[in-house]
Design an enzyme around this catalytic site. Structure first.
Site, PDB file in Angstrom:
ATOM      1  N   LYS A  15       0.839  -1.203   0.000  1.00 50.71           N
ATOM      2  CA  LYS A  15       0.000   0.000   0.000  1.00 50.71           C
ATOM      3  C   LYS A  15       0.878   1.259   0.000  1.00 50.71           C
ATOM      4  O   LYS A  15       0.685   2.155  -0.814  1.00 50.71           O
ATOM      5  CB  LYS A  15      -0.893  -0.060   1.245  1.00 50.71           C
ATOM      6  CG  LYS A  15      -2.019   0.924   1.284  1.00 50.71           C
ATOM      7  CD  LYS A  15      -3.160   0.408   2.138  1.00 50.71           C
ATOM      8  CE  LYS A  15      -2.862   0.423   3.622  1.00 50.71           C
ATOM      9  NZ  LYS A  15      -3.106   1.740   4.258  1.00 50.71           N
ATOM     10  N   ARG A  20       2.768   5.867  -3.385  1.00 52.93           N
ATOM     11  CA  ARG A  20       3.878   6.697  -3.871  1.00 52.93           C
ATOM     12  C   ARG A  20       4.050   6.540  -5.380  1.00 52.93           C
ATOM     13  O   ARG A  20       4.352   7.505  -6.082  1.00 52.93           O
ATOM     14  CB  ARG A  20       5.163   6.331  -3.111  1.00 52.93           C
ATOM     15  CG  ARG A  20       5.141   6.890  -1.675  1.00 52.93           C
ATOM     16  CD  ARG A  20       6.035   6.098  -0.761  1.00 52.93           C
ATOM     17  NE  ARG A  20       6.190   6.695   0.555  1.00 52.93           N
ATOM     18  CZ  ARG A  20       5.338   6.524   1.576  1.00 52.93           C
ATOM     19  NH1 ARG A  20       4.246   5.775   1.431  1.00 52.93           N
ATOM     20  NH2 ARG A  20       5.571   7.087   2.749  1.00 52.93           N
ATOM     21  N   ARG A 117      -7.764  12.512  13.073  1.00 53.95           N
ATOM     22  CA  ARG A 117      -6.322  12.254  13.259  1.00 53.95           C
ATOM     23  C   ARG A 117      -5.506  13.555  13.190  1.00 53.95           C
ATOM     24  O   ARG A 117      -5.901  14.497  12.518  1.00 53.95           O
ATOM     25  CB  ARG A 117      -5.860  11.219  12.214  1.00 53.95           C
ATOM     26  CG  ARG A 117      -6.526   9.877  12.473  1.00 53.95           C
ATOM     27  CD  ARG A 117      -6.191   8.862  11.435  1.00 53.95           C
ATOM     28  NE  ARG A 117      -4.792   8.500  11.450  1.00 53.95           N
ATOM     29  CZ  ARG A 117      -4.242   7.668  10.570  1.00 53.95           C
ATOM     30  NH1 ARG A 117      -4.986   7.126   9.621  1.00 53.95           N
ATOM     31  NH2 ARG A 117      -2.962   7.381  10.651  1.00 53.95           N
ATOM     32  N   ASP A 327       2.962  -0.858  12.055  1.00 52.24           N
ATOM     33  CA  ASP A 327       1.593  -1.258  11.719  1.00 52.24           C
ATOM     34  C   ASP A 327       1.303  -2.693  12.168  1.00 52.24           C
ATOM     35  O   ASP A 327       0.148  -3.131  12.135  1.00 52.24           O
ATOM     36  CB  ASP A 327       1.356  -1.120  10.205  1.00 52.24           C
ATOM     37  CG  ASP A 327       1.276   0.343   9.789  1.00 52.24           C
ATOM     38  OD1 ASP A 327       1.143   1.211  10.669  1.00 52.24           O
ATOM     39  OD2 ASP A 327       1.363   0.632   8.578  1.00 52.24           O
ATOM     40  N   ARG A 358      -5.185   2.132  18.602  1.00 51.80           N
ATOM     41  CA  ARG A 358      -4.893   0.690  18.517  1.00 51.80           C
ATOM     42  C   ARG A 358      -4.452   0.118  19.866  1.00 51.80           C
ATOM     43  O   ARG A 358      -4.589  -1.094  20.095  1.00 51.80           O
ATOM     44  CB  ARG A 358      -3.831   0.427  17.439  1.00 51.80           C
ATOM     45  CG  ARG A 358      -4.397   0.624  16.052  1.00 51.80           C
ATOM     46  CD  ARG A 358      -3.430   0.306  14.935  1.00 51.80           C
ATOM     47  NE  ARG A 358      -4.146   0.398  13.665  1.00 51.80           N
ATOM     48  CZ  ARG A 358      -3.580   0.578  12.480  1.00 51.80           C
ATOM     49  NH1 ARG A 358      -2.259   0.679  12.382  1.00 51.80           N
ATOM     50  NH2 ARG A 358      -4.302   0.649  11.382  1.00 51.80           N
TER      51      ARG A 358
HETATM   52  C1  S3P Z   1       2.833   5.036   6.240  1.00 54.99           C
HETATM   53  C2  S3P Z   1       3.528   5.413   7.329  1.00 54.99           C
HETATM   54  C3  S3P Z   1       3.217   4.977   8.694  1.00 54.99           C
HETATM   55  C4  S3P Z   1       2.202   3.856   8.718  1.00 54.99           C
HETATM   56  C5  S3P Z   1       1.104   4.038   7.733  1.00 54.99           C
HETATM   57  C6  S3P Z   1       1.668   4.154   6.325  1.00 54.99           C
HETATM   58  C7  S3P Z   1       3.286   5.524   4.916  1.00 54.99           C
HETATM   59  O1  S3P Z   1       2.732   6.083   9.394  1.00 54.99           O
HETATM   60  O2  S3P Z   1       1.664   3.693  10.013  1.00 54.99           O
HETATM   61  O3  S3P Z   1       0.220   2.935   7.762  1.00 54.99           O
HETATM   62  O4  S3P Z   1       2.840   4.993   3.879  1.00 54.99           O
HETATM   63  O5  S3P Z   1       4.099   6.440   4.882  1.00 54.99           O
HETATM   64  P1  S3P Z   1       3.759   7.103  10.111  1.00 54.99           P
HETATM   65  O6  S3P Z   1       3.585   8.407   9.493  1.00 54.99           O
HETATM   66  O7  S3P Z   1       3.407   7.000  11.544  1.00 54.99           O
HETATM   67  O8  S3P Z   1       5.141   6.607   9.837  1.00 54.99           O
END
Ligand code: S3P
Length: 457
Positions: A15, A20, A117, A327, A358
């Protein structure tokens, strides 16, 4: 000789990497193709937002998309309404960074969980570049670009340093994407190494190494002159965070379970925290890197069935392991419930502001199943029991969080009698919609194996 049966799990693209790939393809000049894209709703949110900015994105077949890049942030069109980022934190934070470079204002919003968030942390990524951000009491909707980014042209060549002050890949990536439309040299620094997909992909597309992740320095440098991005033809490697569920499934299955294999998997070290933790807990697994794709190591993961009479062992996590398994920490809590000894997870406060809190979601659900777990401000203390099984009927809440829903679906493997129901389990659609079907197939396989071994006995 008895051959251990094998269960093969195909996985769609990671994902984080696929978000990206769509964003860089939109910024490139010309046509890109992105393959092995699963049906997760989060990626649909990124595609929808890019389309609203005038990027043409078309489906080529069930799992491939073509993207006609607009050649940079200046090529985007002003969207007519707020961009809907759905449930996806990566979409909103990465696009906020990128679109802070637009000459027109852009509003980004999402579902209720996303709007709750924290977004004001994005200021840390944007303010060193002289870019503002408006939030709704610290959350979404947020507005970037336009008059908030008045200083888009700079004559000087002063080096800009952006300290994200956190180990957050979303924040780091927002800073890097914002930096693409700034004509000064930029260094982005973080306190601990978070997943590094943005810097790997950008380095691969530009053909020069941008990151310096040696132990003294965790930084990525963008040159003053930003080369145009090349279009990409990219097959996204499987998602390690989806593979992680299969590590837990194998660990909680009986010893006669099949060996699980996953090919075409992303084996980026910044994502493999659970691999190392699982191995310390006594799970036998093997990762074989076979190729490198847009800077990402790709290969095969083999997860062997548990040996008889070898219980899982409790673990204590270092601060870096917490980041590398970010995660997957709900899965660590689940596995720790069946491990011998006490597991302590700390330094994971960030889990409180993910798709759900979580820390509390796992504490509440596991306690309901009788696990001895207590939450702390930034983690858990869990007293595991390798003999534990559930023999009643229980209902646990997913809190609308895909990873929590899948964790408790896996806990069903330890159900000896009764039923474990999960409220709103459909929310897993955002990341791994293919999971339920594959999991049902696996459980049917376990059933068959156990019938055959009963007959033999
Ligand atoms: C992600 C970064 C993580 C992760 C999220 C996906 C990303 O968050 O928890 O599911 O794709 O950059 P953080 O910003 O806390 O690193």
């Amino acid at each position: 000789m008895n051959q251990t049966p094998t269960f093969h799990v195909p996985l769609f693209g990671d994902k984080s990497i696929t978000h990206r790939a769509f964003i860089f393809a939109a910024l490139a000049k010309g046509e890109s193709v992105i393959r092995n894209v699963g049906g997760g709703a989060d990626l649909a949110s990124t595609r929808g937002a890019l389309r609203a900015l005038g990027v043409s994105i078309e489906r080529l077949d069930s799992f491939s998309w073509s993207v006609r890049g607009v050649g940079g942030v200046q090529g985007f069109q002003e969207p007519v309404e707020a961009l809907d980022c759905g449930n996806s934190g990566t979409t909103i934070r990465l696009l906020a960074g990128l679109l802070s470079g637009c000459s027109f204002p852009v509003t980004l919003s999402g579902d209720l969980s996303l709007c709750r968030r924290p977004m004001s942390r994005l200021e840390r990524a944007l303010s060193p570049l002289g870019r503002g951000l408006e939030t709704d009491q610290g959350g979404a909707p947020i507005i970037v670009g336009g008059e908030r980014s008045s200083a888009l042209t700079h004559q000087d060549q002063e080096l800009i340093i952006i300290d994200t002050l956190a180990a957050s890949a979303q924040l780091k990536s927002a800073a890097l994407l914002a930096g693409l439309s700034d004509p000064r040299p930029i260094v982005v620094r973080e306190s601990r190494l978070s997943r590094d997909h943005s810097e790997r992909m950008l380095s691969a597309l530009w053909g020069s190494e941008l990151k310096d992740h040696s132990s003294e320095s965790l930084q990525t440098s963008l040159p003053a002159l930003k080369p145009a991005l090349k279009s990409l033809d990219f097959t996204s490697p499987g998602d390690f965070s989806s593979a992680a569920f299969w590590i837990a499934i194998s660990a909680l299955s009986p010893p006669a379970a099949p060996t699980i294999t996953l090919d075409n998997l992303n084996l980026n070290p910044t994502r493999m925290g659970l691999y190392h933790l699982a191995s310390r807990m006594g799970i036998r697994l093997e990762a074989q890197v076979k190729e490198c794709r847009l800077g990402e190591p790709v290969g095969t993961l083999i997860i062997y069935p548990r040996a008889i009479h070898q219980p899982l062992k409790a673990v204590n996590l270092s601060r870096q392991e917490v980041v590398d398994a970010l995660d997957e920490l709900p899965l660590v809590a689940l596995l720790a419930s069946f491990a011998e000894g006490q597991t302590t997870v700390s330094g994971a406060r960030e889990l409180r502001v993910k798709e759900s809190d979580r820390i509390e979601a796992m504490t509440e659900g596991l306690s309901r199943l009788g696990v001895e777990i207590s939450s702390t401000e930034d983690g858990w203390v869990i007293n595991g029991d390798p003999q534990r099984s559930f023999d009643g009927s229980y209902t646990v809440e997913s809190h609308g969080d895909h990873r929590i829903a899948m964790c408790f679906m896996i806990a069903q493997l330890k159900q000896s009698e009764g039923l474990l129901s999960i409220v709103d389990a459909d929310c897993l659609e955002v990341s791994y919609p293919e999971f339920p079907e594959k999991y049902i197939q696996y459980r049917a396989r376990l059933e068959e194996i156990s019938k055959v071994s009963k007959i033999k006995a």
